[in-house]
Design a protein around this motif. Structure first.
Motif: not given
Length: 395
Positions: A16, A44-45, A48, A239, A241
């Motif tokens: 991230y 999801e990464f 985002s 990180q 979910t």
């Protein structure tokens, strides 16, 4: 000039950070693929980060079908060798997060593959680009302090950052090697760079004295009614979910820091001697009110003291010169005092031009060799010698 098309492999905390730095500060670097074994995490990464690029859920598919010539590898440490070797054999340049590997044998496998396929490896020692350490290295090498005799340094982690190592996968040395290898391989590398030499012998003293199981009240923070606990999990340094956030205990994200499922130290002092005779002491602290690193370099004509929190280097002389202060500014808001950006820019430049990165194969191997020796010294209570042949690049 070759275009740098990057695949990110591993979308955890560090992944991230790198993607955030690239997309915000270095848009010339092109992200062309993402890879992680967790489909939910990867999806999801990508959402985002606003990345509409191909996603791959295993390494073989990425290598077979991904359009990239360079990879940023941020998988957990035990998998560095496996992933790095696969990418290098596929003809990809790699930026490999520190430490290079958990042992010298795996480092040498990576190095041999890089040399065979003529690929670039940059190891994740971003402190080489930190403005404080760049200036300290410059002063130490200039002769301004006379002959450099010894160095004293520290890494002081903020409370929740330090505590996170007690509950993350790092908490087991089988996964992390040791605290010095997993976290302070940064410091091993930069201190060697300041000294201008490799480490020749080490001693170490450390243990887990505070985060002990006798203080355990509940296995997981979500089970514990003690809202006043200053180590209560709040999502730090991981990180997760949406599903993992809803049930953090399923994968032990909110494991109590006082658990009995760890063998990591919570404090340590390491002594080092370099091949050129310079001596060094290094202190690890996990309970700092302000996260920072400090370094003092002592020479025959005076000494300097640098502090990443104050962003100043104080030079004091013993030969009659007046003391002076060198201040520096962090030029961007990327991680590690702005050094992440310059580090990534160097990687892109090396891929485009075929040039050699500063944190190279030798730096990766040397830090692992020293880190393993430091843990051996801590466990044995003995001074451990590192011979020149221990730093050989090949078996």
């Amino acid at each position: 000039m070759a275009e740098c098309k990057i695949a990110l492999i591993g979308v955890g905390q560090r992944g991230y950070g790198y993607i955030g730095t690239i997309t915000k500060y270095a848009p010339a670097a092109k992200i062309t693929a993402l890879c992680d074994t967790s489909a939910e995490r990867l999806d999801e990464f990508a959402a985002s980060a606003g990345l509409d690029v191909p996603k791959f859920y295993n390494l073989d598919d990425l290598i077979a079908h991904g359009d990239f010539n360079a990879a940023i590898i941020t998988v957990p440490d035990p998998f560095h060798c496996e992933v790095a070797v696969a990418c290098l054999k596929a003809g990809k340049h790699i930026m490999l997060e520190k430490p290079m590997a958990l042992n010298a044998a795996d480092c040498r496998k990576i190095i041999a593959t890089a040399q065979e396929y003529n690929r670039i490896i940059q190891v994740g020692f971003v402190l080489r680009f930190h403005p404080l350490y760049r200036k300290v290295r410059e002063i130490a090498a200039s002769g301004e302090l006379g002959d450099i005799l010894n160095i004293s340094a520290s890494e002081c982690l903020g409370v929740m950052h330090g505590a996170s190592y007690m509950r993350r996968w790092h908490r087991k040395s089988a996964n992390s090697g040791s605290f010095m290898l997993a976290k302070c391989s940064h410091d091993i590398d930069i201190l060697s760079a300041v000294a201008g030499a490799r480490i020749s012998r080490v001693a170490a003293f450390g243990s887990c004295r505070f985060f002990t199981p006798d203080k355990l009240k509940h296995n997981f923070c979500s089970e514990c009614p003690d809202a006043s606990c200053r180590f209560r999990f709040g999502g730090e340094m991981v990180q997760m979910t949406a599903q993992e956030k809803a049930s953090p205990s399923v994968k032990k994200f909110d494991l109590c820091v006082y658990n009995n499922d760890k063998d990591l130290v919570d404090h340590q002092i390491t002594l080092m001697e370099f091949e050129n005779g310079i001596k060094c002491d290094f202190t690890l602290n996990l309970f700092a009110p302000v996260a920072k690193r400090t370094i003092a370099v002592f020479g025959s004509n005076g000494y300097l003291h640098g502090d990443t929190a104050t962003r100043e280097i104080l030079l004091t002389y013993s030969d009659g010169r007046p003391a002076r202060t060198v201040s520096y500014a962090e030029t961007n808001a990327s991680g590690h005092g702005g050094s992440d950006l310059d580090f990534l820019r160097e990687f892109v430049h090396c891929v485009e031009t075929g040039s050699k990165p500063e944190a190279d194969l030798m730096a990766g191997l040397a830090s692992t060799v020293a880190g393993v020796a430091i843990e051996q010294a801590r466990l044995s209570g003995q001074v451990v010698n590192i011979k020149p042949e221990d730093y050989r690049l090949s078996e």
